[in-house]
Design an enzyme around this catalytic site. Sequence first.
Site, PDB file in Angstrom:
ATOM      1  N   HIS A  26       0.766  -1.190  -0.021  1.00  0.00           N
ATOM      2  CA  HIS A  26       0.000   0.020  -0.091  1.00  0.00           C
ATOM      3  C   HIS A  26       0.964   1.163  -0.090  1.00  0.00           C
ATOM      4  CE1 HIS A  26      -2.285  -3.419   1.494  1.00  0.00           C
ATOM      5  NE2 HIS A  26      -3.177  -2.783   1.363  1.00  0.00           N
ATOM      6  N   HIS A 261      -3.916   3.188  -3.363  1.00  0.00           N
ATOM      7  CA  HIS A 261      -4.289   2.721  -2.208  1.00  0.00           C
ATOM      8  C   HIS A 261      -3.516   1.311  -1.679  1.00  0.00           C
ATOM      9  CE1 HIS A 261      -6.323   1.302   1.620  1.00  0.00           C
ATOM     10  NE2 HIS A 261      -6.456  -0.028   1.023  1.00  0.00           N
ATOM     11  N   GLU A 415     -17.847  -4.246  24.025  1.00  0.00           N
ATOM     12  CA  GLU A 415     -17.511  -5.572  24.363  1.00  0.00           C
ATOM     13  C   GLU A 415     -16.024  -5.495  23.298  1.00  0.00           C
ATOM     14  OE1 GLU A 415     -20.613  -5.379  23.495  1.00  0.00           O
ATOM     15  OE2 GLU A 415     -21.522  -6.083  25.628  1.00  0.00           O
ATOM     16  N   PHE A 441     -21.472 -12.836  24.145  1.00  0.00           N
ATOM     17  CA  PHE A 441     -21.105 -11.571  23.662  1.00  0.00           C
ATOM     18  C   PHE A 441     -19.526 -11.552  23.138  1.00  0.00           C
ATOM     19  CE2 PHE A 441     -25.045 -10.334  26.217  1.00  0.00           C
ATOM     20  CZ  PHE A 441     -25.769 -10.871  24.835  1.00  0.00           C
ATOM     21  N   HIS A 477     -28.894 -15.365  24.509  1.00  0.00           N
ATOM     22  CA  HIS A 477     -27.853 -15.444  25.518  1.00  0.00           C
ATOM     23  C   HIS A 477     -27.119 -16.659  25.557  1.00  0.00           C
ATOM     24  CE1 HIS A 477     -29.659 -11.591  26.104  1.00  0.00           C
ATOM     25  NE2 HIS A 477     -28.864 -11.083  27.001  1.00  0.00           N
TER      26      HIS A 477
END
Length: 674
Positions: A26, A261, A415, A441, A477
């Site tokens: 890049h 880029h 989180e 999570f 959950h």
Amino acid sequence: MPNRTELANAIRVLSMDAVQKANSGHPGMPMGMADIAESLWRHHLKHDPSDPRWPDRDRFVLSNGHGSMLLYSLLHLTGYDLPMSELVAFRQLHSKTPGHPEYGITAGVETTTGPLGQGLANAVGMALGEALLAGEFNRPGHAIVDHHTWVFLGDGCLMEGISHEACSLAGTLKLGKLIAFYDDNGISIDGKVTGWFTDDTPKRFEAYGWQVIPAVDGHDGAAVDRAIAAAKADAGRPTLICCRTVIGKGAPNKQGTADTHGAALGDKEVAATRAALGWTSEPFEIPEDVRAAWDSRARGAVASSSWRERFQAYAGAHPELAAEYTRRMDGRLPSGFEAAAAAAIEAAQGKADAFATRKASQNTLNALAPSLPELVGGSADLMGSVFTDWAGSRVVLPDGNGTLRGNIVNFGVREFAMAAITNGLALHGGFIPETGTFLTFSDYSRNALRMAALMGLRNVFVFTHDSIGLGEDGPTHQSVEQVSSLRLIPNLDVWRPCDGAETAVAWKSALTRTSGPTVFALSRQGLAPQPRTAAQLGEIAKGGYVLADADAGRPAVVLIATGSEVALAMAARALLQAEGIAARVVSMPCTSVFDAQDAAWRAAVLPRNIPRVAIEAGVSDFWRKYVGAADDGRGAVLGLDRFGESAPAGVLFKHFGFTAEAIAGLARSVISAA
Ligand SMILES: Cc1ncc(C[n+]2csc(CCOP(=O)(O)OP(=O)(O)O)c2C)c(N)n1
Ligand SMILES: [Mg+2]
């Protein structure tokens, strides 16, 4: 003496030449940020190329890590141990110049970046680490912890959601020594960002409580210098310096376009760029005067040795603090740790009543944390559920002087940032983070867990509510695939303990492990303690061990279980033994630790040619590596290959067939197939 643009051009040319040689990489970002880098690295950054780990150095993070050649050019030019041969070998096997910057491979690289946005969150963690250490160790007249954290970032980092999580918290915590440079070039991979990114970034960061310095010409070194001075002057807020730049600046036909880029410019454009910049040196040759102007070793040696002198004075005035600071930055546990951990494990084994392992985890913290000041706990707004705090812990808050103090961070519902910020804390040094949320999570934080594993960081992730055993909250959950899917991440130890003693051992393992992160999968529900001999108590640390052997003779079946299912396996064993079937129960709290044991241990625990049944309230596929192929019939898994349901835990275990009778039935079937 070359002028500043000529010095920046050295970065441009090195970057485009290395990418051209590799035919991969890049060039656009390094060419666009070269002038900003010249300002920061030649005039402001506190660093010593000859001593890249000096504790009070400034931290520099390249969050837009695809521009790695910018960092490699800077490290080479300022005098780090990164010879030109490594730049020539950009992106080649075993070079010190991998495609994206990697912590532990290249001296001077503070964190592995490339997954956009995460470097920025790491930088927030480093700045938090600096602030906490300064509050803890500095004394009047002795500012031994006093450095900045600088971060380069692009449009991509700002589009990523984690930038919101991390920068919102950084504003709230008033991390005034965090200074970020936004490479505002209007371009990302798919072209001009006006089609997909039109936020008012300055207003966004002002809303977070940051100082924002807008509309800086990123190609005007003096303007960047002024912005940096203003950033440093505001000690009460992090600063975002918005720099307008041209991606690929210097490439006459391609600059300002997405073409620069992520692809080599091509021989023609490289030649045209040389001509446009007036750069006459061959590839990978730097003119002597340019090299001399970049060389920062003398300035760096002055900075680091003056710090060492000041640290000597500090050590004279505060010898205990100085020794403790050195211990913390070296990452050594206190001398009493072994004994304290052994006592905590003994105490956990001695408990007679049922505890949720999340509670057992907190019991262990209560025993160990008061003598482990390097622990920084926290949760993503679930402290009362994950129990990552301990008796005597204190939430991190500014004191009357604005100094951050405490050892528990309220991360809020963030989180991913929590995991990436704690990676930054671990990278900074001086801390062992331990943070929690619900296991389900962990998916939100997953890439940061992967980065912790890739970097080999000591970071402890406490995930609770680990299965259908959480009950009424239901399938959103209830983890089903998370435990096994986390086990797939290399260098991540995943512990799913069955009771207090295994939980305490898991903690000891996590805290003593210096080569990588550890995950705990802990229960919400109470789990009965398992009886153990002293020998068995010691064997938990091997990751898998015989918890209860056949009453007599060679077992006819081995039941392998983890966490809440260990008690079920024990009940099934009792049923089988009553029928005269010799059954062994293996508790396997950490498969990666078990797999790392020698062959003799593994064969002693899981003897060949004895059929096996694995039991875990989660997806079954992972266990096939221990019990054998499904069509073989001589091994079975009692797992859960669908999402859970909303109901009380006891009802769910029965509903999904997690009963001692079902396990005994599977045992009989594998015995008869054997
Ligand atoms: C999390 C993540 N998603 C996607 C990518 C792939 N990627 C690398 S660079 C980039 C575009 C970044 O744009 P910007 O930050 O503006 O970089 P610039 O083109 O200006 O150098 C993308 C999508 C990545 N590295 N990380
Ligand atoms: Mg961009």
